[in-house]
Design an enzyme around this catalytic site. Structure first.
Site, short mmCIF file in Angstrom:
data_model
loop_
_atom_site.label_atom_id
_atom_site.label_comp_id
_atom_site.label_asym_id
_atom_site.label_seq_id
_atom_site.Cartn_x
_atom_site.Cartn_y
_atom_site.Cartn_z
N GLY A 11 1.48 -17.63 10.60
CA GLY A 11 0.33 -17.05 11.26
C GLY A 11 -0.31 -17.99 12.26
N GLY A 14 -2.73 -16.71 15.07
CA GLY A 14 -4.00 -16.08 14.73
C GLY A 14 -5.16 -17.04 14.87
N SER A 108 -9.69 -15.27 0.78
CA SER A 108 -10.99 -14.81 1.26
C SER A 108 -11.97 -14.74 0.11
CB SER A 108 -10.84 -13.43 1.91
OG SER A 108 -12.08 -12.80 2.08
N SER A 109 -13.25 -14.84 0.43
CA SER A 109 -14.29 -14.74 -0.60
C SER A 109 -14.36 -13.36 -1.22
CB SER A 109 -15.65 -15.11 0.00
OG SER A 109 -15.99 -14.22 1.05
N CYS A 110 -13.70 -12.37 -0.62
CA CYS A 110 -13.74 -11.02 -1.17
C CYS A 110 -12.94 -10.91 -2.47
CB CYS A 110 -13.23 -10.00 -0.16
SG CYS A 110 -11.45 -10.06 0.15
N TYR A 137 -7.28 -5.41 0.00
CA TYR A 137 -7.00 -6.76 0.51
C TYR A 137 -7.28 -7.80 -0.57
CZ TYR A 137 -7.43 -10.89 3.55
OH TYR A 137 -7.29 -12.12 4.13
N LYS A 141 -4.78 -10.70 -2.30
CA LYS A 141 -5.07 -12.12 -2.24
C LYS A 141 -5.21 -12.74 -3.64
CE LYS A 141 -4.80 -13.03 2.05
NZ LYS A 141 -3.79 -14.01 2.53
N THR A 165 -15.16 -18.47 3.19
CA THR A 165 -16.15 -17.44 3.40
C THR A 165 -15.81 -16.71 4.70
OG1 THR A 165 -18.53 -17.03 3.49
CG2 THR A 165 -17.72 -18.97 4.67
N ASN A 166 -16.72 -15.91 5.23
CA ASN A 166 -16.46 -15.16 6.47
C ASN A 166 -16.23 -16.14 7.62
OD1 ASN A 166 -17.19 -12.33 5.48
ND2 ASN A 166 -19.02 -13.49 4.96
N LEU A 167 -15.06 -16.05 8.23
CA LEU A 167 -14.69 -16.94 9.32
C LEU A 167 -14.91 -16.29 10.67
CD1 LEU A 167 -11.34 -18.34 7.87
CD2 LEU A 167 -13.57 -19.48 7.88
N HIS A 180 -14.17 -8.05 12.26
CA HIS A 180 -15.23 -8.34 11.30
C HIS A 180 -16.59 -8.29 11.99
CE1 HIS A 180 -11.76 -10.09 9.03
NE2 HIS A 180 -12.40 -9.49 8.06
N TRP A 203 -23.90 -1.07 11.82
CA TRP A 203 -23.70 -0.44 10.53
C TRP A 203 -24.71 -0.92 9.49
CZ3 TRP A 203 -18.31 0.98 8.31
CH2 TRP A 203 -17.64 1.82 9.21
N ARG A 210 -24.89 -12.71 4.23
CA ARG A 210 -23.54 -13.21 4.45
C ARG A 210 -23.56 -14.67 4.89
NH1 ARG A 210 -22.69 -9.32 2.10
NH2 ARG A 210 -21.28 -7.57 2.53
N ASP A 270 -23.08 -0.72 3.49
CA ASP A 270 -23.48 -2.12 3.62
C ASP A 270 -22.42 -3.08 3.11
OD1 ASP A 270 -25.93 -2.18 4.89
OD2 ASP A 270 -27.07 -1.83 3.05
#
Length: 316
Positions: A11, A14, A108-110, A137, A141, A165-167, A180, A203, A210, A270
């Site tokens: 990857g 990316g 990912s944190s998810c 997803y 992971k 976390t969110n990148l 995202h 949204w 976050r 949300d």
């Protein structure tokens, strides 16, 4: 780590992979391997096997994944679970069979439960149900994390998982159908600014909290994991600081210079109420982020302006 070791970055084109490539190059690593998805389909086991037999990497960094926001995860659940499992299973299994000495798996944190206590600790994994909007997803992971853990346990290999976390950052995806939240906001506010500061619809309620990490800091965490043998199998990567989506929107709006109205569409989901990472394990080992949110957003917006119209529209 020997600077001449063969390091394969899956990857590498990316956002995350290219940041890792830049970080390693700056550190003096001279034997980096990367191949585009057009030339190597990581979903195909035989293709991956042939690639490893030809290149014989010493280290593998898995930054390859099918990614997207709430909309993409919701509309294409099969692709998000199956393709991510195919990619990571082929890479991990082939690396093990090829006697690859070090494997760094990025997730990912998810992966953590929707209503887990905050901040999220590594031990909260698999303690409750996931957020439904991205569980496909997340499940993929989680299997990657547990597979690397199993290899550590059974074969005593240095396979480690880093959960960012969110990148966001340069080379991000700004396609409104699959991006995202942060890059989507950058594009929306920019286009609204050009359109006589028209209103921007976002949204949800704006109340979820976050955490955001600039991608170059994530790359530095990967370099840290490469150059050190981490004692555990799973580490959170983040800032340890969060803010509401509404605060994020106001920050991006100010940096871009948009003067119009923000409309919050509370008919849209949300997602998880809060996702703050506990990054104390990595801090104790010696890694910490360096880029603050305002600086990171400005760098990302500058890159967007330089590449407007050239960034990839993701086809799902």
């Amino acid at each position: 780590m020997n600077k001449e070791k063969k390091i394969y970055i899956a990857g590498h084109n990316g956002m995350v992979g290219s940041a890792i490539w830049r970080a390693l190059s700056l550190k003096g690593y001279t034997n980096l391997i990367g191949v585009s998805s057009k030339d190597l389909d990581l979903r195909d086991q035989n293709n991956v096997k042939d690639f490893f037999e030809h290149h014989k990497p010493d280290v593998v960094i898995d930054a390859a994944a099918r990614v997207g926001g709430i909309l993409a995860n919701n509309d294409f659940p099969y692709q998000f679970i199956m393709e991510n499992m195919q990619i990571q299973n082929n890479l991990i299994d082939t690396a093990l069979k090829s006697d690859v000495e070090k494997f760094i798996f990025l997730g990912s944190s998810c992966i953590y439960p929707k209503l887990a206590p905050q901040p999220l600790k590594e031990e909260y994994l698999l303690t409750d149900t996931l957020e439904p909007t991205n569980e496909w997803y997340a499940i993929a992971k989680i299997t990657g994390v547990k597979t690397c853990q199993a290899i550590r346990k059974q074969f005593d290999k240095d396979y480690v998982s880093l959960m960012p976390t969110n990148l966001y950052g340069t080379h991000d995806n700004f396609d409104l159908k699959s991006s995202h939240v942060l890059p989507a906001m950058i594009r929306k506010f920019h286009e609204a600014k050009l359109n006589n500061n028209s209103s921007v619809s976002l949204w949800g309620s704006g109340s979820p909290m976050r955490e955001f990490l600039f991608v170059d800091d994530m790359a530095e965490a990967v370099v840290f994991a490469l150059e050190n043998k981490l004692p555990d199998y799973l580490y959170n990567i983040g800032t340890g600081e969060d803010l509401t989506i509404k605060m994020l929107a106001n920050t991006i709006q100010q940096i871009i210079g948009h003067k119009g109205e923000i409309i919050w569409d509370d008919t849209k989901p949300d997602g998880t109420p809060r996702k703050l990472m506990d990054v104390s394990k990595m801090h104790e080992l010696g890694w910490k982020h360096r880029v603050n949110l305002e600086t990171g957003i400005q760098k990302t917006y500058d890159w967007f302006l330089e590449n407007e119209g050239k960034y990839k529209e993701v086809k799902l």
